[in-house]
Every structure is written in structure tokens, then in C-alpha cells.
Design a protein around this motif. Structure first.
Motif, mmCIF file in Angstrom:
data_model
loop_
_atom_site.group_PDB
_atom_site.id
_atom_site.type_symbol
_atom_site.label_atom_id
_atom_site.label_comp_id
_atom_site.label_asym_id
_atom_site.label_seq_id
_atom_site.Cartn_x
_atom_site.Cartn_y
_atom_site.Cartn_z
ATOM 1 N N LYS A 9 0.827 -1.211 0.000
ATOM 2 C CA LYS A 9 0.000 0.000 0.000
ATOM 3 C C LYS A 9 0.857 1.255 0.000
ATOM 4 N N PHE A 10 2.029 1.181 0.572
ATOM 5 C CA PHE A 10 2.960 2.309 0.611
ATOM 6 C C PHE A 10 4.375 1.786 0.387
ATOM 7 N N VAL A 88 0.661 7.732 -7.200
ATOM 8 C CA VAL A 88 -0.210 6.681 -6.664
ATOM 9 C C VAL A 88 -0.565 5.758 -7.820
ATOM 10 N N TYR A 89 -0.366 4.480 -7.628
ATOM 11 C CA TYR A 89 -0.573 3.496 -8.690
ATOM 12 C C TYR A 89 -1.823 2.665 -8.389
ATOM 13 N N PHE A 90 -2.669 2.551 -9.402
ATOM 14 C CA PHE A 90 -3.882 1.769 -9.274
ATOM 15 C C PHE A 90 -3.872 0.619 -10.275
ATOM 16 N N CYS A 91 -4.295 -0.522 -9.783
ATOM 17 C CA CYS A 91 -4.564 -1.675 -10.631
ATOM 18 C C CYS A 91 -6.078 -1.797 -10.774
ATOM 19 N N ALA A 92 -6.539 -2.235 -11.930
ATOM 20 C CA ALA A 92 -7.966 -2.423 -12.154
ATOM 21 C C ALA A 92 -8.187 -3.656 -13.011
ATOM 22 N N SER A 93 -9.405 -4.174 -12.976
ATOM 23 C CA SER A 93 -9.743 -5.314 -13.823
ATOM 24 C C SER A 93 -11.169 -5.150 -14.339
ATOM 25 N N SER A 94 -11.459 -5.836 -15.433
ATOM 26 C CA SER A 94 -12.810 -5.800 -15.986
ATOM 27 C C SER A 94 -13.063 -7.062 -16.793
ATOM 28 N N ILE A 95 -14.339 -7.378 -16.929
ATOM 29 C CA ILE A 95 -14.741 -8.408 -17.878
ATOM 30 C C ILE A 95 -14.387 -7.875 -19.261
ATOM 31 N N GLN A 96 -13.765 -8.683 -20.048
ATOM 32 C CA GLN A 96 -13.237 -8.217 -21.321
ATOM 33 C C GLN A 96 -14.317 -7.588 -22.189
ATOM 34 N N GLY A 97 -14.132 -6.302 -22.532
ATOM 35 C CA GLY A 97 -14.992 -5.614 -23.477
ATOM 36 C C GLY A 97 -16.307 -5.135 -22.918
ATOM 37 N N ILE A 98 -16.686 -5.610 -21.773
ATOM 38 C CA ILE A 98 -17.948 -5.184 -21.179
ATOM 39 C C ILE A 98 -17.751 -4.965 -19.692
ATOM 40 N N GLY A 99 -18.673 -4.256 -19.103
ATOM 41 C CA GLY A 99 -18.616 -4.094 -17.658
ATOM 42 C C GLY A 99 -17.639 -3.017 -17.226
ATOM 43 N N PRO A 100 -17.857 -2.437 -16.094
ATOM 44 C CA PRO A 100 -16.972 -1.384 -15.592
ATOM 45 C C PRO A 100 -15.681 -1.962 -15.034
ATOM 46 N N GLN A 101 -14.704 -1.115 -14.863
ATOM 47 C CA GLN A 101 -13.449 -1.531 -14.249
ATOM 48 C C GLN A 101 -13.571 -1.431 -12.733
ATOM 49 N N HIS A 102 -13.021 -2.430 -12.061
ATOM 50 C CA HIS A 102 -12.977 -2.461 -10.605
ATOM 51 C C HIS A 102 -11.546 -2.171 -10.172
ATOM 52 N N PHE A 103 -11.407 -1.270 -9.238
ATOM 53 C CA PHE A 103 -10.082 -0.799 -8.857
ATOM 54 C C PHE A 103 -9.635 -1.374 -7.518
ATOM 55 N N ASP A 105 -7.074 -0.625 -4.101
ATOM 56 C CA ASP A 105 -7.002 0.538 -3.208
ATOM 57 C C ASP A 105 -5.807 1.436 -3.475
ATOM 58 N N GLY A 106 -4.956 1.058 -4.389
ATOM 59 C CA GLY A 106 -3.835 1.913 -4.764
ATOM 60 C C GLY A 106 -2.574 1.669 -3.945
#
Lengths: 112, 120
Positions: A9-10, A88-103, A105-106
Motif C-alpha cells: 500500500k505504501f 499513486v498506482y492503481f490496478c484495475a480489472s474488468s470483464i473483457q470488453g464489457i462491464g466497468p473496471q474495478h479498482f 485501493d492503490g
């Protein structure tokens, strides 16, 4: 359900040191992303992985490398950290091509 | 290339009042998605609302609603009955919907954000 988990986280680094930021998601998402957030700049895409086994550059890839280790994990590596990579670096993921990205906590990364 | 512009770096609203945050975008595509994300001091990025460009009806999520004007390329967020917990940075984001993965593999393009303060 953890969602997207980032470690650490840090972190404080000295110029020239190397560091790997870890990201894992448990939502069975195909696509994963790394962003950096700087004051007044919003989030900017560093690298992304549309699916397991593929990675592509985003808007600001210089000084970074990534590895899509498996479907769950996507790591970001700084080979030789520079003060300009303080962010601050964020990772995110999503269902490919659809759906919003979920992040995640950085990760707040400071390079001295 | 697509761009997203949030012209209000900071906004303030009285508790229980209504506030509207502005967002404009530039694209030559006809099919895309628009999002509003909230980032409280805890740093989490929380999805507030999303809008599909092919839908004329404006999206609504409880106290949050959007005014989507496709021709004007405008996507504003209205927060009704503002609460202290609404204080945060709000980011508008665009994502292409073209192709199998999305024209940019589903990547989000963010505006620079609007900092919302809520006064008790």
C-alpha cells in the motif's frame, strides 16, 4: 470477496532502486490495467492486459514493465526508479470488453 | 484520440442541496460508455454510475443521476440531497465500445477530476 488486491500500500524507494507492484483479482476478469494518478492529472494508463498472455502499452509506459503472470495476477515493475515516478498506482480489472473496471485501493510510491 | 474534460476543478454544495458536476468529451465514435467514479480521501475508486451511449434514457442510481447529451458530447452528474459522505474527487471517464474488446481494449480515459466539498 476481496475484488482487486494491491500490494504494498505504501513504499519509499531511492533513485535507481527496482520495485515490483503486485496486483491480483478474484473476479475471474480477463482484462487488467495499471494506472498512475498524479495531482491535477487524473488517472493515466500505463499498461494493460486484454487477456492472459497479452500486454500492451498505454499512455505513459516509459520506465515500466509488466507481467501477466496468470489470469489473476498482473504485476508492474520499475527497473530503475526515478523521482518522476513518484505517484499513486492503481490496478484495475474488468470483464473483457464489457462491464466497468474495478479498482484496487492503490499503492502510494515515493522515490527520493 | 478521445479526450475527457472536467472544467470545474472544485465545487461546493450545502448539505441537502443539489449540485451538478460537468463533463464534456470528444470522440468520433458512435458507440461508447461513460462513467462517473468517486474517490473519497480513502483513495478508493468507486463506480457511481454508468451510461451506454446507445441508450437515450439517462441513468439513475438513487441520489445520483446523469444528464447525457450525446449530440453536445456532454455528460453531467447531478447529486441530489447532498450528504457529508459525498465529499470526494469525482472523475468522469470514457470507454470505447467498438470491436470485440473495445476500441482501446476497454481502457478508460479519465478527466482530471472535480473536488466536491459538502458544507454542513
Amino acid at each position: 470477496n476481496a475484488g482487486v488486491t494491491q500490494t504494498p500500500k505504501f513504499q519509499v524507494l531511492k533513485t535507481g532502486q527496482s520495485m515490483t507492484l503486485q496486483c491480483a483479482q478474484d473476479m475471474n476478469h480477463n482484462s487488467m490495467y495499471w494506472y498512475r494518478q498524479d495531482p491535477g492529472m487524473g488517472l493515466r494508463l500505463i499498461y494493460y492486459s486484454a487477456s492472459e498472455g497479452t500486454t500492451d502499452k498505454g499512455e505513459v509506459p516509459n520506465g515500466y514493465n509488466v507481467s501477466r503472470l496468470n489470469k489473476r495476477e498482473f504485476s508492474l515493475r520499475l527497473e530503475s526508479a526515478a523521482p518522476s515516478q513518484t505517484s499513486v498506482y492503481f490496478c484495475a480489472s474488468s470483464i473483457q470488453g464489457i462491464g466497468p473496471q474495478h479498482f484496487g485501493d492503490g499503492t502510494r510510491l515515493s522515490i527520493l | 484520440a478521445q479526450t475527457v474534460t472536467q472544467s470545474q476543478p472544485e465545487m461546493s454544495v450545502q448539505e441537502a442541496e443539489t449540485v451538478t458536476l460537468s463533463c464534456t468529451y470528444d470522440t468520433s465514435e458512435s458507440d461508447y460508455y461513460l462513467f462517473w467514479y468517486k474517490q473519497p480521501p480513502s483513495r478508493q475508486m468507486i463506480l457511481v454510475i454508468r451510461q451506454e451511449a446507445y441508450k437515450q434514457q439517462n441513468a439513475t442510481e438513487n441520489r445520483f443521476s446523469v444528464n447525457f447529451q450525446k449530440a453536445a458530447k456532454s455528460f453531467s452528474l447531478k447529486i441530489s440531497d447532498s450528504q457529508l459522505g459525498d465529499a470526494a474527487m469525482y472523475f468522469c471517464a470514457y470507454r470505447s465500445a467498438s470491436g470485440i474488446y473495445g476500441g482501446s481494449q476497454g481502457n478508460l480515459i479519465f478527466g482530471k477530476g472535480t473536488k466536491l466539498s459538502v458544507k454542513p
